[in-house]
Design a protein around this motif. Structure first.
Motif, mmCIF file in Angstrom:
data_model
loop_
_atom_site.group_PDB
_atom_site.id
_atom_site.type_symbol
_atom_site.label_atom_id
_atom_site.label_comp_id
_atom_site.label_asym_id
_atom_site.label_seq_id
_atom_site.Cartn_x
_atom_site.Cartn_y
_atom_site.Cartn_z
ATOM 1 N N LYS A 1 -1.735 2.666 11.813
ATOM 2 C CA LYS A 1 -1.061 1.442 11.353
ATOM 3 C C LYS A 1 -2.264 0.482 10.644
ATOM 4 N N ASP B 1 10.826 -4.515 -2.009
ATOM 5 C CA ASP B 1 9.853 -3.531 -1.789
ATOM 6 C C ASP B 1 9.467 -3.739 -0.236
ATOM 7 N N GLU C 1 11.575 -1.987 2.140
ATOM 8 C CA GLU C 1 11.872 -0.599 2.367
ATOM 9 C C GLU C 1 10.731 -0.060 3.084
ATOM 10 N N HIS C 2 9.675 -0.947 2.989
ATOM 11 C CA HIS C 2 8.282 -0.296 3.906
ATOM 12 C C HIS C 2 8.607 -0.502 5.437
ATOM 13 N N ALA D 1 2.410 -2.200 8.318
ATOM 14 C CA ALA D 1 3.267 -2.348 9.695
ATOM 15 C C ALA D 1 3.262 -3.912 10.072
ATOM 16 N N GLY E 1 2.850 -0.655 2.501
ATOM 17 C CA GLY E 1 3.647 0.120 3.605
ATOM 18 C C GLY E 1 2.811 -0.276 4.718
ATOM 19 N N THR F 1 8.020 -3.669 6.784
ATOM 20 C CA THR F 1 6.982 -4.467 7.286
ATOM 21 C C THR F 1 7.589 -5.553 8.030
ATOM 22 N N GLU G 1 -4.505 -3.250 -5.943
ATOM 23 C CA GLU G 1 -4.049 -2.288 -5.003
ATOM 24 C C GLU G 1 -5.010 -1.318 -4.903
ATOM 25 N N ARG H 1 -6.634 -0.311 -1.256
ATOM 26 C CA ARG H 1 -6.257 0.938 -0.539
ATOM 27 C C ARG H 1 -7.816 1.403 -0.255
ATOM 28 N N THR I 1 4.122 -5.411 -0.786
ATOM 29 C CA THR I 1 5.148 -4.857 -1.495
ATOM 30 C C THR I 1 4.839 -3.303 -1.783
ATOM 31 N N ARG I 2 3.473 -2.946 -1.556
ATOM 32 C CA ARG I 2 2.919 -1.697 -2.011
ATOM 33 C C ARG I 2 2.328 -0.882 -1.015
#
Length: 262
Positions: free
Chosen positions: A131, A183, A186-187, A154, A152, A189, A112, A116, A149-150
Motif C-alpha cells: 500500500k 477518480d 474509483e480508487h 490507499a 490508486g 482512497t 504522474e 510513480r 486521482t491517478r
C-alpha cells in the motif's frame, strides 16, 4: 517507540511520459528518502512539498513519517527546472515568484511519472508491503489530491490545498482538479483534509465546494477546519504556525495511515 531510521538523498531516473513507460525524455529527479533501519514490510508514503520545494521542514517530516514505520519519500518535482531546485528555497518574496514559475511547468503527465518513479524506488525498501499513502502541504496538498486521482493511493492526508476549485496551476488545467474527484472514489482512497478557518487562499466557499464534490463522488473522507488558524499553520517558524492545530492534525494523520496502510 519510534523506529531507528536511515535517511538519504537519492537520484531517480524518470521519463517525461505518462506512467513512466520509458518512451519520453529521461530526467534525473532528486528525492529525500527516510526509512526504518531494520528491514521489514513498510508501506510507502509520498511527501508533497509546499511551494518552497524539498526544504529542511519537508525532510524533517519525512523522518517523522519513517519513525512511524513507513518508507517516506519526498521527490523534487521541480527537477526539470535544473539542479538549483534540489534543496528547496528559503521563504521570501523572490523565491515565491520563482516557485510560481516552477509550478507552471508541472504538467499532469510528468508529475504522474515523477510520483510513480518515486513510489517504485521507495518500494525497493518496502518489503512485501503493497500500500501507498501520500501526505502533502499547500502546493503539496494540491499535488496529493492530483495523485489520489491517478495513483490508486490507499490514503491521502491533505493540508490546506490551494487551487482545487480553480485553474490556478498547470495541474489544474484544462479543468480544476475538483472535476476529477470521481477518480478518487474509483480508487477507493480515503482522504483526510485539514483547513485553516482564516486561510487567505482557501475560503469557506471553496471548502464547501470541495466537501460537496467529495460527498457527491462518494469518496471516503473527513475534513477538519481549525478555528483561528491561518494558511501554512503546520510548520514551526512562520507567524502562521498554530501549535494546537499542528499537533491535532498530526494525530489524525497517524490514525489515518495506521488504519489504511496496514
Amino acid at each position: 517507540m519510534a523506529q531507528v531510521i536511515i535517511a538519504e538523498q537519492v537520484d531517480i531516473e524518470v521519463s517525461a511520459d505518462r506512467g513512466g513507460s520509458g518512451e519520453g525524455e529521461a530526467s534525473s529527479m532528486g528525492a529525500f528518502v527516510a526509512r526504518p533501519a531494520v528491514a521489514g514490510d513498510y508501506p510507502v508514503v509520498l511527501i508533497g512539498s509546499e511551494l518552497w520545494g524539498v526544504t529542511d521542514d519537508v525532510r524533517a517530516i519525512a523522518r517523522r513519517v519513517a519513525e512511524l514505520g513507513y518508507v517516506a519519500i519526498a521527490p523534487n518535482l521541480y527537477h526539470r527546472a535544473g539542479p538549483a531546485t534540489a534543496t528547496g528555497m528559503p521563504q521570501n518574496d523572490v523565491n515565491r515568484q520563482r516557485g510560481f514559475a516552477f509550478i507552471e511547468r508541472l504538467t499532469r503527465d510528468e508529475v504522474e511519472s515523477d510520483l510513480r518513479a518515486a513510489v517504485s524506488y521507495a518500494r525497493t525498501h518496502a518489503g512485501n508491503a503493497a500500500k501507498t499513502g501520500m501526505l502533502g502541504f499547500s502546493l503539496g496538498g494540491h499535488v496529493t489530491y492530483f495523485a489520489a486521482t491517478r495513483l490508486g493511493l490507499a490514503a491521502a492526508a491533505i493540508y490546506f490545498p490551494g487551487w482545487l476549485t480553480e485553474a490556478g496551476t498547470a495541474l489544474s488545467r484544462p479543468e480544476p482538479l475538483l472535476a476529477s474527484t470521481t477518480d478518487i472514489a474509483e480508487h477507493g482512497t480515503r482522504v483526510r483534509l485539514f483547513f485553516a478557518e482564516e486561510d487567505h487562499i482557501i475560503d469557506a466557499h471553496q471548502r464547501e465546494q470541495i466537501a460537496e464534490a467529495l460527498v457527491s463522488a462518494g469518496v471516503r473522507h473527513e475534513m477538519s477546519v481549525y478555528p483561528g488558524a491561518q494558511h501554512a499553520f503546520f510548520f514551526p517558524g512562520p507567524a502562521s504556525y498554530d501549535k494546537e492545530a499542528a499537533e491535532d492534525s498530526w494525530r489524525l494523520v497517524e490514525e489515518l495511515f495506521a488504519a489504511e496502510l496496514h
